[in-house]
Each structure stands twice: as C-alpha cells, then as structure tokens.
Design a protein around this motif. Structure first.
Motif, PDB file in Angstrom:
ATOM      1  N   GLY A   1     -10.900  95.637  26.579  1.00  0.00           N
ATOM      2  CA  GLY A   1     -11.211  94.816  27.742  1.00  0.00           C
ATOM      3  C   GLY A   1     -10.610  93.434  27.721  1.00  0.00           C
ATOM      4  O   GLY A   1     -10.955  92.603  28.579  1.00  0.00           O
ATOM      5  N   ASP A   2      -9.717  93.133  26.769  1.00  0.00           N
ATOM      6  CA  ASP A   2      -9.007  91.857  26.747  1.00  0.00           C
ATOM      7  C   ASP A   2      -7.693  92.000  27.510  1.00  0.00           C
ATOM      8  O   ASP A   2      -7.041  93.053  27.467  1.00  0.00           O
ATOM      9  CB  ASP A   2      -8.697  91.424  25.312  1.00  0.00           C
ATOM     10  CG  ASP A   2      -9.948  91.120  24.513  1.00  0.00           C
ATOM     11  OD1 ASP A   2     -10.989  90.850  25.131  1.00  0.00           O
ATOM     12  OD2 ASP A   2      -9.880  91.153  23.271  1.00  0.00           O
ATOM     13  N   GLY A   3      -7.282  90.917  28.194  1.00  0.00           N
ATOM     14  CA  GLY A   3      -5.977  90.921  28.820  1.00  0.00           C
ATOM     15  C   GLY A   3      -4.875  90.878  27.775  1.00  0.00           C
ATOM     16  O   GLY A   3      -5.055  90.324  26.682  1.00  0.00           O
ATOM     17  N   VAL A   4      -3.721  91.460  28.083  1.00  0.00           N
ATOM     18  CA  VAL A   4      -2.604  91.529  27.143  1.00  0.00           C
ATOM     19  C   VAL A   4      -1.388  90.851  27.760  1.00  0.00           C
ATOM     20  O   VAL A   4      -0.969  91.190  28.872  1.00  0.00           O
ATOM     21  CB  VAL A   4      -2.249  92.985  26.781  1.00  0.00           C
ATOM     22  CG1 VAL A   4      -1.185  93.009  25.683  1.00  0.00           C
ATOM     23  CG2 VAL A   4      -3.483  93.747  26.341  1.00  0.00           C
ATOM     24  N   ALA A   5      -0.820  89.876  27.031  1.00  0.00           N
ATOM     25  CA  ALA A   5       0.400  89.188  27.441  1.00  0.00           C
ATOM     26  C   ALA A   5       1.589  89.769  26.682  1.00  0.00           C
ATOM     27  O   ALA A   5       1.436  90.614  25.788  1.00  0.00           O
ATOM     28  CB  ALA A   5       0.274  87.688  27.195  1.00  0.00           C
ATOM     29  N   ALA A   6       2.787  89.300  27.016  1.00  0.00           N
ATOM     30  CA  ALA A   6       4.008  89.766  26.366  1.00  0.00           C
ATOM     31  C   ALA A   6       3.914  89.581  24.857  1.00  0.00           C
ATOM     32  O   ALA A   6       3.350  88.592  24.371  1.00  0.00           O
ATOM     33  CB  ALA A   6       5.211  89.013  26.916  1.00  0.00           C
ATOM     34  N   GLY A   7       4.451  90.535  24.107  1.00  0.00           N
ATOM     35  CA  GLY A   7       4.415  90.454  22.656  1.00  0.00           C
ATOM     36  C   GLY A   7       3.129  90.953  22.048  1.00  0.00           C
ATOM     37  O   GLY A   7       2.898  90.791  20.853  1.00  0.00           O
ATOM     38  N   GLY A   8       2.248  91.573  22.876  1.00  0.00           N
ATOM     39  CA  GLY A   8       0.990  92.096  22.347  1.00  0.00           C
ATOM     40  C   GLY A   8      -0.011  91.030  21.996  1.00  0.00           C
ATOM     41  O   GLY A   8      -0.749  91.154  21.012  1.00  0.00           O
TER      42      GLY A   8
END
Length: 424
Positions: free
Chosen positions: A27-34
């Motif tokens: 349920g956490d958002g994921v940005a580029a690079g994991g």
C-alpha cells in the motif's frame, strides 16, 4: 568483551522530490528506482526524506485525483490502516488486480466476480493492546506504524459503532491488569448477538496471575460496561450472558477466543456463495470448519462431515445441533488436518469438499483432495499466496478453477481474501 556501540544512523539529507508511479504490495506508493513512500498515490508529486528504498513522506506537492480526506484522526500514526487516503473505487480495483496477479504467478485463470467490499463501521472484532495508564483507566489502542509504540485510540472508524463506544470501558477494564511489570495485555473483543465478548491475553501468569482483588475489579468493571463475558486466556473471569452468534439459521455459543469472520456482511456473502456452489451435492466435507461458519448452511443441502483442529470449536458446533432442526445430518470431529488430513480413501462418498484453512494454507489436505474422487472443491482463503499454491496442486490433478469471489473485509488495508470454486 565489550560490545561495540551501534553506529548512529546516517543523516538523511534534505527532502527530495519524487513522482509516484505505482502502488506497492503493502500500500505504499512507488517512485522510479523502487523507492517506496507511504500515504502516496500514483501520479502524485511528493517530497520525501530518507535513504534507501524506504522513505518518509514530508509533503504532497501535487495531489492525485483519487486522493480523499482520511476519516480517522489516528491515520498516519496508527499502524492499523494504510489506505484511508485513497478513493474507494480505485482502491478496490487495485486489490482485485493484486489478487489476479497472485493467481497468475501460479498460472491460474478464472472468472472474477464483482468483489464483496465491507464498509466503514462493520468490523465486529478488534484487538486492543493495553499499557499502564491512570489508576482507573489504562492506555489502549493499536501498535504505531512500524513501531512497538502504542497509539492510544479514541475512535476506530472501521469498527462497529458499539465496539467504538466501548473503548473507554475497555480502558477501564484493563486498568487492574498491571500487577506484574511484565504484563502486556491484549483485549480481543468480539461483538456478538448477546453483547461484547472480551478475551484477555498477555497478563503475566508465572507469578500466579491476577490477585483476587484484581479479578474482582475486572468483574465489577465488566458488569458496569454490561459486557457479555470476559475471559483471561480462555478462563472465565466474568459471565453475564453466553456470547452467541447466528450461523445461517442456527445459534452457536462461542468458545472464548473463537474465530469469526471479521464482518457479518462478509460472512454472509461468503456463506451464500459457498452454499450456491455446493448446490446439488449428496455428501459434503467441511474442512477447517471452525464453529460452523459454513457447516450449517451446507447441511441445508446435504449430509456434512465437519473437521477442525480446535476441540472447543467442534464442541460448540455439535452443541448447537439441538437448535438446528430441519437440516441434513452433521457429523463432526476434532482433527489436525495438517498432521492427519482427510484421506482420499475417507472421501470416497464425498462429492463436494469445502476448506477454509489458516494463513498457512492447506497443502497436505489439498494433496489428498487432488488424489480423491471429489467432483467439486470450494476453497476459502485469507491468504491468496497459499491459496494459489494449493490451487496449483488441484489444477495439476485435473481440477479447473472456475470462478473467484474477491472479499475485502479488512477495509483500508492491503489485505484481500477470496473464495474459489474448482471442478473436475
């Protein structure tokens, strides 16, 4: 030899701007690079602080269209909910797609039915951790997010209103439980048809347990709150009325600490679905039956043999048979289905089997079902990963997973459950 002192954490540096691209499994958002950032949504620009793959949210710079106002004042600190900031439709769709992906990893496909989704104020059981507080009221609540600290809660919007209203009384009930410094009580509370049932665990017992005076205070405070029953690790400390629930058309007296589905609505939806899938059966096996969540509904269709590892659950089930006229025959046994699964040879006259195991799944029982001549299997699961593993065993033996009912009864968490129907 002196132990080296732990190194202080490296400075996290200034916040960095990130674009959230997807949602992670927890349920956490994921940005580029994991890089994972809690309380964020796809498409949002945020400021986050920290190092490595786990960061802390500092600020949402550009909110997504699906962001909503969380309904709970404890959200973000309490570790109970992760997704109150997400609108319901995309939140539920994400859960169902995660479930579909879990099955796909085991090369499983099926028809997905519309998900059952529990609403706010419907959860009928919760577990409050208690810590020493004032003389007349303990601190009580949930564990903080990623911490052992306690969040002292005043409300819990996922829970039934009557449970929420009982929180002050539960804090009073917990106050006498701290005679021993090692006591860390947890109050397992269930709303039943006859009132609130409380089973207390975590009270230090090696020192002799609670004194007579503390037990008297517990009983007095339970009476003041009109609780149905209070038990200390299963031992009755106060009993005004036997906690009871309706399962189908049958009334069952609950053993202390007995398992129930988290919401009545989900139990009804799953029960109706299981019964419909079992229609036409001549003999049914209900494995991991508990106190009879599905047993009594199934006995309206055909003769049922029920089995569960908990003797007290089987006793409750058989004790309810006197109030269950008009059903086909029910036999029941206490049986460890891991060490002693129902064998294929024992299932010769069974044409439908239902299994509803704990999170670890039913690997041993699935192997016997795969060997058996059972024509239809209905699997109920709180863990899609172990369900998929067991489903693979059945499919490899010639079963087909026909349809799946996703069940979301743990609102605003990443957790989803399911019922799956197999036929040969």
């Amino acid at each position: 030899m002196r132990r080296p002192r732990p190194k202080p954490p490296a400075p996290s540096g200034p916040p960095v701007e990130l674009l959230i691209e997807a949602m992670g499994g927890e349920g956490d958002g994921v940005a580029a690079g994991g890089v994972y950032v809690p309380f964020t949504l796809p498409g949002e620009r945020v400021l986050a602080r920290g190092r490595g793959e786990r960061r802390d949210l500092v600020e949402v710079l550009a909110a997504g269209a699906d962001r909503v106002e969380p309904p709970c004042p404890h959200f973000g600190v309490c570790g109970g909910c992760a997704l109150q900031h997400w609108a319901h439709a995309p939140y539920l769709a994400w859960k169902v797609e995660r479930l579909r992906g879990t099955l796909a990893r085991q090369r499983l496909e099926a028809e997905f039915l519309p998900a059952y989704a529990a609403g706010p104020g419907t959860r009928r059981r919760f577990a409050l951790h208690a810590r020493r507080g004032a003389r007349d009221a303990a601190r009580a609540g949930y564990k903080a997010r990623k911490s052992w600290d306690l969040v002292d809660v005043a409300v819990c919007p996922i829970s039934e209103p009557r449970l929420q209203e009982a929180i002050p009384a539960l804090k009073r009930l917990a106050a006498p439980l701290f005679e021993h410094p090692k006591s860390a009580p947890t109050l397992h509370c269930t709303l039943t048809a006859t009132g609130i049932d409380v089973d207390i665990t975590g009270v230090e017992a090696k020192s002799g347990g609670l004194s007579a005076d503390a037990r008297m205070q517990v009983a007095e405070r339970a009476a003041e709150a009109d609780f149905a029953r209070v038990t200390l690790a299963g031992e009755v400390a106060y009993l005004a009325r036997m906690p009871q629930v309706r399962l189908g058309d049958v009334t069952v007296a609950l053993p202390a600490g007995a398992f129930l589905q988290a919401t009545l609505g989900a139990e009804t939806a799953m029960g109706d679905f299981v019964a419909a899938a079992a229609a036409g059966a001549s003999r049914i096996a209900d494995l991991y039956c508990g106190v009879g969540t599905f047993t009594f509904r199934l006995a309206g269709i055909a003769q049922v043999h029920a089995a569960d590892f908990a003797p007290e659950a089987i006793q409750a089930l058989t004790g309810a048979l006197a109030s269950a006229p008009g059903l086909h025959g029910i036999t029941a046994e206490a049986r460890d289905l891991v060490r002693r699964p129902m064998l294929a040879e024992e299932l010769k006259k069974t044409d439908v089997a239902v299994f509803d195991p704990p999170r670890a799944g039913a690997a041993e029982q699935a192997a016997e079902l795969a060997r058996s001549g059972v024509a239809r299997v209905i699997g109920v699961s709180c863990n899609p990963a172990t369900f998929a593993r067991d489903a693979r065993t059945l499919v490899d033996a010639g079963f087909r997973l026909e349809r799946v009912l996703p069940v979301d009864q743990f609102l605003w968490s990443p957790h989803i459950e399911l019922v799956g129907v197999f036929s040969r």
